[in-house]
Scaffold this motif. Structure first.
Motif, short mmCIF file in Angstrom:
data_model
loop_
_atom_site.label_atom_id
_atom_site.label_comp_id
_atom_site.label_asym_id
_atom_site.label_seq_id
_atom_site.Cartn_x
_atom_site.Cartn_y
_atom_site.Cartn_z
N GLY A 95 80.36 53.42 22.94
CA GLY A 95 81.34 53.86 23.95
C GLY A 95 80.49 54.17 25.23
O GLY A 95 80.78 54.10 26.43
N GLU A 96 79.21 54.72 25.16
CA GLU A 96 78.50 55.13 26.35
C GLU A 96 77.96 53.99 27.02
O GLU A 96 77.73 54.13 28.33
CB GLU A 96 77.37 56.06 25.86
N LEU A 97 77.76 52.98 26.34
CA LEU A 97 77.21 51.59 27.02
C LEU A 97 78.36 50.61 27.44
O LEU A 97 77.86 49.68 28.07
CB LEU A 97 76.17 51.03 26.20
N TYR A 98 79.45 51.09 27.26
CA TYR A 98 80.67 50.13 27.90
C TYR A 98 80.58 49.87 29.48
O TYR A 98 80.59 48.59 29.72
CB TYR A 98 81.95 50.76 27.44
N PRO A 99 80.21 50.75 30.26
CA PRO A 99 80.00 50.30 31.48
C PRO A 99 79.25 49.11 31.95
O PRO A 99 79.25 48.45 32.73
CB PRO A 99 79.84 51.51 32.49
N ALA A 100 77.99 49.31 31.10
CA ALA A 100 76.90 48.61 31.34
C ALA A 100 77.21 47.24 30.79
O ALA A 100 76.79 46.18 31.62
CB ALA A 100 75.41 48.93 30.58
N PHE A 101 77.95 47.08 29.70
CA PHE A 101 78.19 45.72 29.40
C PHE A 101 79.04 45.14 30.11
O PHE A 101 79.15 43.61 30.36
CB PHE A 101 78.92 45.92 27.89
N GLN A 102 80.07 45.90 30.89
CA GLN A 102 80.99 45.28 31.87
C GLN A 102 80.29 44.71 32.77
O GLN A 102 80.57 43.46 33.53
CB GLN A 102 81.73 46.25 32.28
N GLU A 103 79.13 45.46 33.40
CA GLU A 103 78.34 44.81 34.63
C GLU A 103 77.34 43.63 34.29
O GLU A 103 77.38 42.72 34.93
CB GLU A 103 77.59 46.01 35.11
N PHE A 104 76.72 43.85 33.09
CA PHE A 104 75.75 42.70 32.85
C PHE A 104 76.00 41.91 31.90
O PHE A 104 75.47 40.74 31.79
CB PHE A 104 74.15 43.55 32.31
N GLY A 105 77.27 41.91 31.19
CA GLY A 105 77.78 41.24 29.88
C GLY A 105 77.23 41.66 28.54
O GLY A 105 77.42 42.75 28.51
N ASP A 106 76.27 41.03 27.92
CA ASP A 106 75.91 41.35 26.59
C ASP A 106 74.82 42.24 26.58
O ASP A 106 74.03 42.54 27.75
CB ASP A 106 75.78 40.26 25.64
N LEU A 107 74.13 42.75 25.44
CA LEU A 107 73.07 43.66 25.42
C LEU A 107 71.74 42.75 25.82
O LEU A 107 70.71 43.11 26.54
CB LEU A 107 72.81 44.16 23.99
N GLU A 108 71.62 41.52 25.21
CA GLU A 108 70.34 40.61 25.68
C GLU A 108 70.23 40.68 27.17
O GLU A 108 69.17 40.67 27.91
CB GLU A 108 70.41 39.58 24.98
N THR A 109 71.33 40.01 28.10
CA THR A 109 71.33 40.06 29.45
C THR A 109 71.00 41.42 30.04
O THR A 109 70.23 41.42 31.09
CB THR A 109 72.84 39.78 30.00
N LEU A 110 71.48 42.43 29.66
CA LEU A 110 70.97 43.92 29.98
C LEU A 110 69.54 43.99 29.91
O LEU A 110 68.81 44.45 30.94
CB LEU A 110 71.88 44.86 29.32
N LYS A 111 69.08 43.51 28.70
CA LYS A 111 67.51 43.91 28.53
C LYS A 111 66.81 43.06 29.32
O LYS A 111 65.61 43.36 29.78
CB LYS A 111 67.33 43.70 27.16
#
Length: 963
Positions: A687-703
């Protein structure tokens, strides 16, 4: 300096420790035969104080002073100066450094070996050379000084006593060398002065004007160079600014080319800064996923272990039930072991009794056999005792016949070394006779040469007398008128001196030979007397004594052999008696032991019967029965131990398996609880990482947009540096353009550098010329000063040359030596009069009249020649002169003692007999310790204080007598 105590050990002829106590001596004689060691006493004092002796020169004096065959030398000398006591202790061993200790009273002074001589010189007020001159005075020299055989002899003796001959010779040598050096120096200075003639004040003024002109020219060129150098500096500065502008423009162009790259890095930095906000949540999310996977894996492993432990517990429970049945039967097995242990103990006792019965029977048999052997030995010992008693009686009879042989042989042994020395004494007498004959021949040859040389010297003296006469004078030798005058050649003067020297050397050799002959004859007489003394003991000659000694020696050997046999016989007899007594004691002990063993045997047999009844069964071999019981006991004990050990192991293993099973169940429950907690936290993080996933896509892209903190800082710093450098370059370019616009447009740096270089070369050339001129002016000034100094030096050398040439003429004509001798003779005469008045109780005093020595008799007021003095008066007069010379040479140092050497050899016995009253006068008036050194025995009787030196073969002894 006044001697108090002298100790000598291994010093020259004094091998054994000798002590001379001077404390009770005032006026005494040191008496001993020639060569006995009288002079060595004086040498020891000199050695103690200064580490030197007059007789031996150089650094190897210890080789002469150390007694032959000895390894250590010591001299201890105690003395006083003005009532204060001092002591010096010198020790020497070959291959070691000499040791010296100096005491002031009882206090040891911290002085090194080389410092002692300086300290003593200051203490005594005289150095070594002066001390050796005044300590021992040659009395014979003063006798000849008082009554010379020729007019010039008195001055010669005075110069010799005071060391003036050597001083005058040294003065002449110094004058000659100084004249040579002065003439050499004058020649060098005159040559140098000739070379400086062209140097004058006019030349100096000319060179100084030229130097001033060059200095002014140098100043003008230097001013011109400074103006051009200023203009050159401006041209160099403009060129530097233009180069710097070009560099800055190029740097700005490079920065503009990197603009696109910097923009991309700005975008990357912005995304990394947004990603880093969520990065801690991303790290935690990934960590929880990994923990969840690990817990699922661990649960599977624990489930597998639960199944395995359940099966092992079932198997262990079955084995426990089986071993428990055996464990309950252990008490019955232990009761059986106790019964077997009691039976074993009784069997062991039975075996021990049987062994003791056997050993007792053996011991009784052995003792009976030994009893018979001892009885036989006692019979043999009684027979041997009878034989030894008979043999001892025979030996005692033979020894009685040789009674008194020991005393006779001991006396003969004391005499034998003396008789054995007779052949050597005879050989030594023959050798000494041969030496005496040879030395007498040498003495005759020396005396013959002396007579020939004296005749030659007399002829030379006559010739010299003639040479001093003038034409028309009467010759005092032949009485004729002198017609021709001859000049004395250098060769003639040299010949006279050589003859004198050769006669003096031969006289010395003659005295040495006479002394040696006297010593040899004394040695021969001593050997003859020694041989006569040896023969006088037994009245037997050498052959008869040897024959009797041999017979006595044989009898003595027989006596010793018999005495040894008697001693051995008595010892053997005593041993036999002791052995018999010992055997009798052993016999008694054995009889008692046999009775005791028989009683013990009866007791053991009774104990054996009792034990067999208790066992209740026949026992053939108790030891075998014991071994069987031990095997049975061992098997039972091992079985009990095995059952008990296995029971404990199975019980313990079953408990461990149950505990492990419980532990695994607890771990399984903990893993399930932790798995539920991780699932709940994963849902929260999603739930806390939901805004980041919306901006960068999935977890690997964010990393992929993530950058570490240090890289973010590095990238941020690079962008800031780029922007700052861009602004700085633009500002620097603007400033440089403004500064370049302020300089003149047409400035040629190369032309200015060429002009400045030309001026510098001109300055360097002129400066060199100035240096050369300055040095030349300085040299001319120094040469002018040197020229003036040489003129003064030449004047001084001319005055010095005149003085030394005058001195050389005076020395050649003997004006100066004659003047010094006259002055010193007057001084000595005045001082000697003081002593002569004291020694003669105010009767006599000296007077010097035109070089002639007279004696004034104050009782009559008459003057008379010293040649009219009697023997005793002559001794007082010469002793007064000796004391006077001692005072003069020592410069009135605290010399509280003096030694007079051999001053009486030329006096006849009658004159020596009359010296007693004069000795009393000297003793009362000398005011110091006086020691007379002499070899005359009759003279020693005149003294009540004596130091007697005696020669004993290769060593001497000394003793002090005060009557």
């Amino acid at each position: 300096m006044k001697p108090i105590l002298l100790k000598l050990e291994n010093f020259t002829t004094y091998k054994k420790l000798q002590e001379i106590d001077f404390s009770d001596l005032n006026f005494f004689i040191i008496q001993g035969r020639t060569g006995a060691g009288k002079t060595s006493i004086i040498d020891a004092m000199c050695y103690a104080l200064y580490g030197k002796v007059p007789r031996y020169k150089g650094t190897s004096i210890h080789e002469h002073l150390l007694s032959k065959g000895q390894k250590r030398m010591r001299v201890y000398f105690e003395f006083s100066v003005k009532g204060k006591r001092y002591a010096v202790d010198r020790q020497y061993e070959p291959s070691k450094s000499p040791v010296v200790r100096f005491y002031e009273g009882s206090r040891l002074l911290n002085l090194k070996v080389r410092e002692v001589e300086d300290y003593v010189s200051k203490l005594l007020g005289m150095d070594y050379e002066t001390f050796t001159k005044v300590l021992v005075l040659p009395q014979g020299q003063f006798d000849r000084f008082l009554k010379p055989q020729r007019p010039a002899e008195r001055r010669e003796i005075l110069n010799r006593l005071l060391g003036y001959d050597e001083i005058f010779e040294r003065i002449s040598s110094i004058i000659k060398e100084t004249l040579k050096e002065l003439e050499k120096e004058k020649g060098i200075l005159e040559a140098e002065y000739e070379s400086l003639k062209s140097i004058n004040q006019t030349l100096l003024e000319q060179k100084e004007k030229e130097l001033i002109r060059k200095q002014e020219e140098f100043k003008s060129i230097r001013d011109q160079k400074e103006r051009l150098s200023h203009e050159l500096q401006k041209a160099i500065e403009k060129e530097r600014l233009e180069n710097e502008l070009s560099q800055k423009t190029s740097q700005l162009s490079q920065l503009l080319n990197k603009q696109e790259e910097i923009n991309q890095k700005k975008e990357k930095l912005e995304k990394a800064k947004r990603v880093i906000i969520y990065w801690h949540l991303v790290r935690e999310y990934e960590s929880i996923l990994n923990q969840k996977d690990r817990i699922i894996k661990e649960k599977k492993e624990l489930q597998h272990e639960l199944v395995k432990y359940s099966e092992e517990i079932k198997s262990a429970q079955e084995e426990y039930e089986k071993i428990e049945e055996k464990y309950k039967k252990l008490d019955k097995m232990r009761e059986k072991i106790n019964l077997l242990e009691i039976k074993k103990e009784k069997l062991n006792n039975l075996e021990s009794i049987k062994r003791k019965i056997y050993e007792t029977n053996i011991e009784i048999s052995k003792n009976r056999e030994e009893l018979q052997n001892i009885s036989n030995s006692l019979t043999d010992l009684n027979e041997k005792l009878q034989q030894q008693n008979s043999y001892l009686s025979d030996l005692e009879e033979k020894l009685k016949n040789l009674e008194g042989i020991e005393a006779k042989y001991a006396k003969a042994q004391q005499l034998k070394p003396m008789y054995d020395s007779i052949p050597k004494i005879d050989a030594d007498i023959k050798r000494i006779d041969k030496d005496i004959q040879q030395k007498e021949m040498e003495l005759g040859e020396v005396q013959s040469k002396i007579r020939q040389l004296e005749e030659k010297l007399f002829e030379e003296y006559i010739h010299q007398i003639r040479l001093k006469l003038s034409p028309g004078d009467t010759c005092p030798v032949c009485g004729n008128k002198v017609k021709n005058v001859y000049m004395v050649s250098l060769e003639m003067r040299t010949s006279v001196e050589n003859v004198k020297e050769e006669i003096q050397n031969l006289r010395q050799k003659e005295r040495e030979l006479v002394e040696l002959l006297s010593e040899k004859r004394t040695q021969k007489n001593s050997l003859i007397q020694k041989k006569e003394e040896i023969i006088s003991y037994t009245k037997l000659d050498f052959q008869e004594f040897q024959k009797r000694y041999k017979a006595l020696e044989e009898n003595y050997k027989t006596f010793l052999s018999l005495r040894e046999k008697e001693k051995a016989c008595r010892e053997k007899l005593q041993k036999l008696k002791e052995e018999k007594s010992s055997k009798e004691v052993e016999l008694s002990k054995l009889e008692t032991s046999i009775k005791h063993s028989q009683r013990l045997l009866a007791q053991l047999q009774e104990e054996e019967e009792r034990l067999l009844k208790e066992i209740g069964e026949p026992v053939i071999d108790p030891a075998r029965s014991v071994r069987q019981l031990e095997d049975e006991l061992k098997n039972l004990k091992e079985e009990i131990n095995s059952i008990q050990k296995r029971y404990e192991e199975v019980s313990s293993y079953l408990k461990e398996l149950s505990a492990d099973l419980e532990r695994i169940k607890v771990q399984m429950e903990e893993k399930e609880r932790r798995e539920e907690e991780l699932k709940e936290r994963l849902n929260q993080l999603a739930g806390e990482l939901y805004p980041a996933f919306q901006e960068f896509g999935d977890l690997e892209t964010l990393k992929s947009f993530y950058l570490p903190e240090d890289e973010i800082q590095k990238l941020d710093k690079e962008i800031n540096n780029y922007e700052r450098d861009m602004e700085s370059l633009k500002r620097d370019i603007s400033l440089l353009k403004e500064r370049i616009a302020g300089y003149p447009k047409h400035i040629s740096k190369e032309d200015l550098e060429r002009k400045v270089k030309g001026l510098e070369e001109a300055m360097y050339r002129i400066n060199e010329e100035i240096g050369f001129l300055s040095k030349e002016v300085m040299d001319i000034k120094q040469k002018i000063q040197r020229k003036e100094h040489i003129e003064k030096q030449l004047q001084n050398i001319s005055r010095e040359l005149w003085k030394y040439e005058t001195l050389q003429r005076d020395m050649r004509s003997e004006n100066f030596p004659e003047f010094v001798s006259r002055q010193m003779l007057q001084t000595i005469t005045d001082r000697a009069s003081f002593y002569l008045l004291k020694f003669s109780s105010g009767t006599y005093e000296f007077k010097l009249n035109e070089g002639d020595l007279l004696v004034i008799d104050r009782s009559s007021g008459h003057e008379r020649s010293v040649f009219t003095l009697s023997g005793g008066e002559t001794f007082l007069a010469s002793l007064s002169l000796a004391f006077a010379v001692s005072d003069i040479v020592s410069h009135n140092a605290p010399l509280e003692s003096i030694f007079i050497d051999e001053g009486f050899g030329n006096l006849d016995r009658e004159t020596r007999e009359s010296l007693g009253e004069f000795f009393e006068l000297i003793k009362l008036n000398a005011g110091r310790m006086v020691g007379i050194i002499s070899h005359l025995e009759d003279l020693a009787e005149k003294f009540d204080q004596r130091v007697l030196v005696e020669k004993h073969g290769d060593y001497s002894t000394v003793k002090v007598q005060v009557i």
